[in-house]
Design a protein around this motif. Structure first.
Motif, PDB file in Angstrom:
ATOM      1  N   CYS A 111      42.476  44.510  43.769  1.00 42.59           N
ATOM      2  CA  CYS A 111      43.703  43.710  43.673  1.00 42.59           C
ATOM      3  C   CYS A 111      44.054  43.534  42.198  1.00 42.59           C
ATOM      4  O   CYS A 111      43.194  43.680  41.332  1.00 42.59           O
ATOM      5  CB  CYS A 111      43.541  42.380  44.392  1.00 42.59           C
ATOM      6  SG  CYS A 111      42.603  41.162  43.468  1.00 42.59           S
ATOM      7  N   PRO A 112      45.315  43.208  41.908  1.00 37.40           N
ATOM      8  CA  PRO A 112      45.692  43.093  40.496  1.00 37.40           C
ATOM      9  C   PRO A 112      45.185  41.810  39.844  1.00 37.40           C
ATOM     10  O   PRO A 112      45.239  41.666  38.627  1.00 37.40           O
ATOM     11  CB  PRO A 112      47.228  43.102  40.541  1.00 37.40           C
ATOM     12  CG  PRO A 112      47.567  42.606  41.903  1.00 37.40           C
ATOM     13  CD  PRO A 112      46.458  43.058  42.804  1.00 37.40           C
ATOM     14  N   GLY A 113      44.683  40.872  40.666  1.00 39.52           N
ATOM     15  CA  GLY A 113      44.289  39.569  40.132  1.00 39.52           C
ATOM     16  C   GLY A 113      45.517  38.698  39.946  1.00 39.52           C
ATOM     17  O   GLY A 113      46.645  39.195  39.854  1.00 39.52           O
ATOM     18  N   CYS A 114      45.317  37.402  39.976  1.00 40.50           N
ATOM     19  CA  CYS A 114      46.433  36.470  39.796  1.00 40.50           C
ATOM     20  C   CYS A 114      45.852  35.113  39.440  1.00 40.50           C
ATOM     21  O   CYS A 114      44.666  35.011  39.113  1.00 40.50           O
ATOM     22  CB  CYS A 114      47.285  36.398  41.069  1.00 40.50           C
ATOM     23  SG  CYS A 114      46.417  35.607  42.434  1.00 40.50           S
ATOM     24  N   ARG A 128      44.832  32.850  41.201  1.00 42.71           N
ATOM     25  CA  ARG A 128      43.785  32.370  42.102  1.00 42.71           C
ATOM     26  C   ARG A 128      42.399  32.821  41.658  1.00 42.71           C
ATOM     27  O   ARG A 128      41.397  32.403  42.197  1.00 42.71           O
ATOM     28  CB  ARG A 128      44.035  32.857  43.537  1.00 42.71           C
ATOM     29  CG  ARG A 128      45.269  32.273  44.183  1.00 42.71           C
ATOM     30  CD  ARG A 128      45.406  32.779  45.592  1.00 42.71           C
ATOM     31  NE  ARG A 128      44.314  32.287  46.422  1.00 42.71           N
ATOM     32  CZ  ARG A 128      44.354  31.167  47.135  1.00 42.71           C
ATOM     33  NH1 ARG A 128      45.452  30.414  47.120  1.00 42.71           N
ATOM     34  NH2 ARG A 128      43.321  30.790  47.853  1.00 42.71           N
ATOM     35  N   THR A 129      42.371  33.760  40.725  1.00 42.24           N
ATOM     36  CA  THR A 129      41.058  34.163  40.229  1.00 42.24           C
ATOM     37  C   THR A 129      41.119  34.232  38.710  1.00 42.24           C
ATOM     38  O   THR A 129      41.806  35.065  38.140  1.00 42.24           O
ATOM     39  CB  THR A 129      40.600  35.513  40.815  1.00 42.24           C
ATOM     40  OG1 THR A 129      39.340  35.829  40.241  1.00 42.24           O
ATOM     41  CG2 THR A 129      41.555  36.643  40.561  1.00 42.24           C
ATOM     42  N   VAL A 188      42.322  35.489  49.841  1.00 44.12           N
ATOM     43  CA  VAL A 188      43.641  35.709  50.444  1.00 44.12           C
ATOM     44  C   VAL A 188      43.732  37.102  51.079  1.00 44.12           C
ATOM     45  O   VAL A 188      44.012  37.244  52.268  1.00 44.12           O
ATOM     46  CB  VAL A 188      44.769  35.519  49.404  1.00 44.12           C
ATOM     47  CG1 VAL A 188      46.114  35.935  49.987  1.00 44.12           C
ATOM     48  CG2 VAL A 188      44.824  34.082  48.933  1.00 44.12           C
ATOM     49  N   ASN A 189      43.501  38.138  50.265  1.00 47.30           N
ATOM     50  CA  ASN A 189      43.530  39.508  50.800  1.00 47.30           C
ATOM     51  C   ASN A 189      42.159  40.167  50.791  1.00 47.30           C
ATOM     52  O   ASN A 189      42.018  41.304  51.260  1.00 47.30           O
ATOM     53  CB  ASN A 189      44.484  40.391  49.971  1.00 47.30           C
ATOM     54  CG  ASN A 189      45.929  40.002  50.176  1.00 47.30           C
ATOM     55  OD1 ASN A 189      46.334  39.631  51.281  1.00 47.30           O
ATOM     56  ND2 ASN A 189      46.699  40.050  49.110  1.00 47.30           N
ATOM     57  N   GLY A 190      41.177  39.489  50.206  1.00 44.76           N
ATOM     58  CA  GLY A 190      39.865  40.095  50.005  1.00 44.76           C
ATOM     59  C   GLY A 190      39.200  40.593  51.277  1.00 44.76           C
ATOM     60  O   GLY A 190      38.938  41.791  51.414  1.00 44.76           O
ATOM     61  N   MET A 194      37.880  43.021  45.592  1.00 41.10           N
ATOM     62  CA  MET A 194      39.008  42.088  45.685  1.00 41.10           C
ATOM     63  C   MET A 194      38.669  40.749  45.036  1.00 41.10           C
ATOM     64  O   MET A 194      37.507  40.335  44.996  1.00 41.10           O
ATOM     65  CB  MET A 194      39.373  41.890  47.157  1.00 41.10           C
ATOM     66  CG  MET A 194      39.779  43.181  47.862  1.00 41.10           C
ATOM     67  SD  MET A 194      41.301  43.905  47.210  1.00 41.10           S
ATOM     68  CE  MET A 194      42.501  42.699  47.760  1.00 41.10           C
ATOM     69  N   GLY A 195      39.717  40.069  44.585  1.00 43.52           N
ATOM     70  CA  GLY A 195      39.515  38.890  43.745  1.00 43.52           C
ATOM     71  C   GLY A 195      39.397  37.558  44.446  1.00 43.52           C
ATOM     72  O   GLY A 195      38.918  36.592  43.862  1.00 43.52           O
ATOM     73  N   CYS A 196      39.855  37.417  45.689  1.00 42.13           N
ATOM     74  CA  CYS A 196      39.745  36.115  46.354  1.00 42.13           C
ATOM     75  C   CYS A 196      39.936  36.283  47.853  1.00 42.13           C
ATOM     76  O   CYS A 196      40.140  37.383  48.368  1.00 42.13           O
ATOM     77  CB  CYS A 196      40.744  35.105  45.767  1.00 42.13           C
ATOM     78  SG  CYS A 196      42.361  35.142  46.535  1.00 42.13           S
TER      79      CYS A 196
END
Ligand code: SF4
Length: 413
Positions: free
Chosen positions: A299-302, A304-305, A347-349, A343-345
């Motif tokens: 994921c691109p990260g945001c 939330r991480t 939500v979609n991880g 994945m970073g969190c």
């Protein structure tokens, strides 16, 4: 159903054992930027390009010293186990170089001829026919490669004059595209008249503008069944060159057009020439045409991480896969189809991880410091602690051994 248009039917061409067109997978090729007369440097760069995955490599043959070097370059490569076909890029004096250096003519797997600069007026016919006669003699295919930077001026002027006199003139750009196409098709027809088979002819019509490139290849593809080499010429440096080439070639490939591709990137000074091979492979793989390397979805990260753990892990995994692939290709057949998700969190991880062969969902800000790992869609472990990344890398290695190793057990076993 999602997917590209049916591949355009083209006549297959055997380039030193690599099939181009005729339904073969789209071939990745590249070009050296060394002085071909510098045998050591050229051998080294061809090896680098071949190792990166270039299935055909083109080299400049611009003078006697270059032509004289070609047989040794080919022999050294073969002696080290690199039998990648070499294509000679000829301009202006190709007829002379190939005549004077028969060992070069024999060592090359294909000749690239630019009809815009094989000579002018009366000389054009004899120089072009000399090139084709030599190709026929050594049973080599040719690429008739038109480039709008060196377009046949006589042909362009003739078409411009005809257009000016026409009752319904078309735009100058359209006339130029027509000149590019006609230059390729007239030269191919001439080669056939000289006894060359259609299975020895590849065409390219390169321009540096994305929309013109798409238009010119769509037209060319509809007007012949020769195998086509795609490339956006002078694409440029860095992301500009990558985006422009990918946009143009991606659209054409989606329409079923193109049998071999080259991404013409200008490397940074001292930059890595193999980038053009990686981009070509990634383009074909991203679009689902071929599979070269395992895929790492990250994921691109945001917001939330806020930790960089997942970025570091994603990069670590991708680097590890890239470095290991030359060895793994031998040891783990099919490993190029592997997909890994980092994945970073939450939500979609978990969702994305379930779609991968093996995936990890790292904890985002404020989440419980635990990282579930999914294998073939099933949650198999929850990793904790400061060494989550290392634990995951071990799990990836185990998965590869199980799935692609000699025993090839399934994850459930
Ligand atoms: S998975 Fe989480 S961290 Fe990654 S982009 Fe989506 S919301 Fe942000």
């Amino acid at each position: 159903m999602a997917g590209p248009a049916e591949r355009r039917q083209s006549v297959g061409v055997d380039v030193g054992g690599v099939m181009v067109g005729g339904g073969a997978p789209v071939v990745v090729q590249s070009m050296t930027n060394t002085d071909t007369a510098d045998i050591d440097a050229t051998v080294k760069q061809v090896m680098q390009l071949a190792r990166a995955g270039s299935e055909i490599v083109r080299i400049t043959v611009d003078r006697d010293e270059s032509a004289a070097a070609v047989p040794e370059i080919r022999d050294r490569l073969v002696s080290m186990g690199y039998d990648v076909p070499l294509v000679g890029d000829f301009h202006y004096i190709g007829h002379k170089l190939l005549t004077d250096h028969p060992a070069c003519a024999e060592a090359l797997a294909k000749y690239r001829i630019n009809p815009g600069n094989v000579g002018f007026k009366a000389k054009r016919d004899t120089q072009f026919s000399t090139l084709i006669d030599i190709a026929n003699k050594y049973d080599k295919p040719v690429r008739i490669g038109v480039n709008w930077g060196s377009l046949d001026e006589e042909l362009l002027t003739k078409l411009m004059d005809e257009n000016a006199a026409s009752a319904a003139p078309i735009s100058a750009a359209a006339v130029q595209r027509e000149a590019i196409i006609q230059s390729a098709l007239l030269s191919a027809r001439r080669a056939e008249e000289l006894g060359m088979g259609r299975d020895k002819i590849i065409l390219s019509t390169k321009v540096s503008d994305v929309q013109h490139l798409i238009a010119v290849y769509q037209d060319l593809a509809a007007r012949c069944d020769y195998a086509l080499h795609l490339g956006l010429t002078e694409a440029g440096m860095g992301s500009k060159g990558i985006v422009a080439s990918s946009a143009a070639l991606g659209i054409l490939l989606q329409q079923g057009i193109g049998d071999t591709i080259r991404i013409s990137l200008t490397p940074e000074p001292g930059g890595d020439r193999t980038t053009e091979v990686k981009v070509a492979q990634e383009l074909l793989q991203t679009m689902g045409f071929r599979q070269f390397l395992p895929v790492v979805a990250a994921c691109p990260g945001c917001g939330r991480t806020t930790s960089t753990t997942f970025q570091t892990l994603a990069k670590d995994i991708q680097d590890h896969l890239n470095i290991s692939m030359p060895e793994w290709r031998e040891r783990y057949p099919g490993v190029e189809t592997l997909s890994v998700a980092v994945m970073g969190c939450i939500v979609n991880g978990p969702g994305e991880s379930k779609h991968a062969n093996i995936g990890i969902s790292l904890p985002g800000t404020g989440e419980t410091p635990a990282a579930p790992v999914f294998v073939d869609g099933e949650k198999v472990a929850t990793l904790r602690g400061a060494d989550v990344a290392d634990q995951f890398k071990v799990m990836v290695a185990d998965y590869i051994e199980r799935k692609f190793g000699a025993g090839q057990k399934t994850a459930a076993e």
